[in-house]
Motif scaffolding. Structure first.
Motif, PDB file in Angstrom:
ATOM      1  N   ASP A  75       0.847  -1.190   0.000  1.00  0.00           N
ATOM      2  CA  ASP A  75       0.000   0.000   0.000  1.00  0.00           C
ATOM      3  C   ASP A  75       0.886   1.246   0.000  1.00  0.00           C
ATOM      4  O   ASP A  75       1.622   1.508   0.962  1.00  0.00           O
ATOM      5  N   LEU A  76       0.825   2.017  -1.073  1.00  0.00           N
ATOM      6  CA  LEU A  76       1.653   3.207  -1.197  1.00  0.00           C
ATOM      7  C   LEU A  76       0.836   4.497  -1.159  1.00  0.00           C
ATOM      8  O   LEU A  76       1.367   5.573  -1.434  1.00  0.00           O
ATOM      9  N   ASP A  77      -0.443   4.397  -0.792  1.00  0.00           N
ATOM     10  CA  ASP A  77      -1.316   5.572  -0.841  1.00  0.00           C
ATOM     11  C   ASP A  77      -0.795   6.721   0.017  1.00  0.00           C
ATOM     12  O   ASP A  77      -0.765   7.886  -0.422  1.00  0.00           O
ATOM     13  N   TYR A  79       2.256   7.361   1.081  1.00  0.00           N
ATOM     14  CA  TYR A  79       3.498   7.945   0.579  1.00  0.00           C
ATOM     15  C   TYR A  79       3.249   8.715  -0.715  1.00  0.00           C
ATOM     16  O   TYR A  79       3.883   9.747  -0.964  1.00  0.00           O
ATOM     17  N   CYS A  80       2.319   8.235  -1.511  1.00  0.00           N
ATOM     18  CA  CYS A  80       1.947   8.970  -2.731  1.00  0.00           C
ATOM     19  C   CYS A  80       1.375  10.341  -2.385  1.00  0.00           C
ATOM     20  O   CYS A  80       1.658  11.331  -3.079  1.00  0.00           O
ATOM     21  N   PRO A  97       3.924   5.286  -9.204  1.00  0.00           N
ATOM     22  CA  PRO A  97       4.695   4.343  -8.385  1.00  0.00           C
ATOM     23  C   PRO A  97       4.692   2.940  -9.003  1.00  0.00           C
ATOM     24  O   PRO A  97       4.219   1.972  -8.401  1.00  0.00           O
ATOM     25  N   GLY A 266      12.975   3.837  -2.101  1.00  0.00           N
ATOM     26  CA  GLY A 266      12.365   2.644  -1.536  1.00  0.00           C
ATOM     27  C   GLY A 266      13.367   1.555  -1.242  1.00  0.00           C
ATOM     28  O   GLY A 266      12.998   0.467  -0.791  1.00  0.00           O
ATOM     29  N   ALA A 284       9.204   5.895   4.935  1.00  0.00           N
ATOM     30  CA  ALA A 284       9.314   5.395   3.564  1.00  0.00           C
ATOM     31  C   ALA A 284       9.248   3.868   3.544  1.00  0.00           C
ATOM     32  O   ALA A 284      10.009   3.205   4.249  1.00  0.00           O
ATOM     33  N   PRO A 285       8.355   3.295   2.751  1.00  0.00           N
ATOM     34  CA  PRO A 285       8.258   1.833   2.684  1.00  0.00           C
ATOM     35  C   PRO A 285       9.365   1.226   1.830  1.00  0.00           C
ATOM     36  O   PRO A 285       9.985   1.906   1.002  1.00  0.00           O
ATOM     37  N   ALA A 287       9.935  -0.286  -1.015  1.00  0.00           N
ATOM     38  CA  ALA A 287       9.230  -0.520  -2.278  1.00  0.00           C
ATOM     39  C   ALA A 287      10.061   0.045  -3.422  1.00  0.00           C
ATOM     40  O   ALA A 287       9.841   1.160  -3.892  1.00  0.00           O
ATOM     41  N   GLN A 290       9.341   1.198  -7.122  1.00  0.00           N
ATOM     42  CA  GLN A 290       8.147   2.028  -7.139  1.00  0.00           C
ATOM     43  C   GLN A 290       8.407   3.444  -6.620  1.00  0.00           C
ATOM     44  O   GLN A 290       7.991   4.436  -7.245  1.00  0.00           O
ATOM     45  N   LEU A 291       9.087   3.547  -5.458  1.00  0.00           N
ATOM     46  CA  LEU A 291       9.351   4.871  -4.915  1.00  0.00           C
ATOM     47  C   LEU A 291      10.339   5.642  -5.785  1.00  0.00           C
ATOM     48  O   LEU A 291      10.242   6.870  -5.910  1.00  0.00           O
TER      49      LEU A 291
END
Length: 357
Positions: A75-77, A79-80, A97, A266, A284-285, A287, A290-291
């Motif tokens: 789930d990157l919501d 961080y987005c 992402p 990420g 920060a995840p 990921a 994506q990041l």
């Protein structure tokens, strides 16, 4: 190939435009081993860089590739949303992402077809079949590792050497699997400790990387058993490097410390601490990529605006000791310093010196 170079010195592949064909050619022509960074480049762009190096030097050089990881649902919501606000500072939109494989297979085909003298891999293991194909065309294969366990895996797929990355190194950590919790994505070893542990685990030539900026550092890792020293930060401020003017200015100022962060890409990476890292690093995840794709427009806009607080300025712990000069001159100076350091060590270890103690 590596052991046969005039100097046991390698310029680290630094992705994102820093490792230029001019830099790679200059280092190889000076007797070291220059490297191109294949990460983030398209297959076509990498082919053009290979051609540019070959037009500038007849000496061997290397190409580094990023091994794509496994795509995980995350789930990157949140961080987005954070990055949307950051992008608004510069009147741009954050990137998508998205996950991608960095055109890995196409670039593998390129390095095989081009018979690149040395091919190194970062972020994971090349397939054993890829190693075999590279060996068939005369390429040496190097795998970047951070732990003895990763080194053992590299040996198992047939790598000719491992590049051992200490925690001091600037830029991305080469961990095969980011644990998503610890700052470095896994165990953190200083370079000398990592060298000793890896050499106890595998019977392979070892290249040392991490925090090396002076010839005495090169001498230290050679006496510790490395066959070559790989330097990145030391070459950041060379004339041939593609380092941005603001990044160079911050290195010259030497006022910041470095930390590991996932904030920009990420994946754990060491850089000069700024507001972006401080504000977003803790949440920060893990990921990647994506990041990295999400923050790319922000990093680009910050660089264009000359704003160091939102740029990714990768650098090793000893960055303040980097010396701006042409790459060939730096190679020569490093080796002169290494010889002087080794001579000094021999003098201190002589019987007469021991008696004085």
């Amino acid at each position: 190939m590596i052991a046969k170079r005039q100097f046991p010195l390698i310029s680290a592949p630094m992705a994102g435009g820093i490792s230029t064909p001019e830099l790679a050619a200059a280092v190889s022509s000076a007797g070291g081993l220059g490297f191109l960074a294949g990460g983030y480049l398209t297959e076509k762009a990498l082919a053009e860089q290979v051609s540019a190096v070959r037009e500038s030097t007849s000496e061997p050089f290397g190409v580094n590739l990023f091994v794509p990881g496994i795509r995980h649902a995350i789930d990157l919501d949140d961080y987005c949303a954070r990055m949307g606000a950051e992008a608004a500072r510069y009147g741009v939109r954050a990137g998508a992402p998205s996950w991608d494989d960095d055109q890995y297979q196409a670039k593998v085909e390129l390095v095989v077809h081009q018979r690149i003298p040395v091919v190194s891999f970062t972020f994971g293991l090349p397939e054993e079949s890829v190693v075999e194909r590279l060996h068939e065309v005369g390429s040496e294969v190097v795998v970047t590792v951070t732990t003895p366990e990763e080194a053992a895996q590299a040996a198992a797929v047939g790598a000719d050497a491992v590049c051992v990355q200490g925690m001091e190194a600037g830029g991305h950590r080469a961990v095969f699997e980011d644990d998503g919790r610890s700052p470095g994505g896994g165990p953190l070893y200083g370079l000398l400790a990592a060298l000793r542990l890896v050499k106890a685990e595998v019977d392979l030539p070892v290249i040392a990387a991490g925090g090396l900026v002076h010839g005495a550092d090169v001498a230290a890792v050679l006496t510790a058993g490395a066959v070559a020293a790989q330097l990145g930060t030391a070459f950041l401020v060379c004339a041939e490097a593609g380092t941005s003017s603001e990044h160079r200015a911050q290195i010259a100022a030497g006022a910041r410390w470095t930390e590991l962060t996932r904030a920009f890409s990420g994946r754990p990476a060491r850089g000069l601490v700024n507001e972006f890292m401080t504000e977003h690093g803790p949440v920060a995840p893990a990921a990647y990529p994506q990041l990295n794709n999400l923050t790319k427009p922000i990093r680009g806009a910050a660089a264009k605006a000359g704003d160091p607080e939102r740029m990714s300025m990768w650098a090793g712990q000893t960055y303040s000791q980097a010396r701006p000069m042409p790459a060939a001159q730096l190679v020569q100076q490093l080796m002169a310093e290494a010889r002087e350091a080794m001579a000094g060590a021999r003098d201190r270890l002589s019987p007469s010196a021991s008696d004085a103690l």
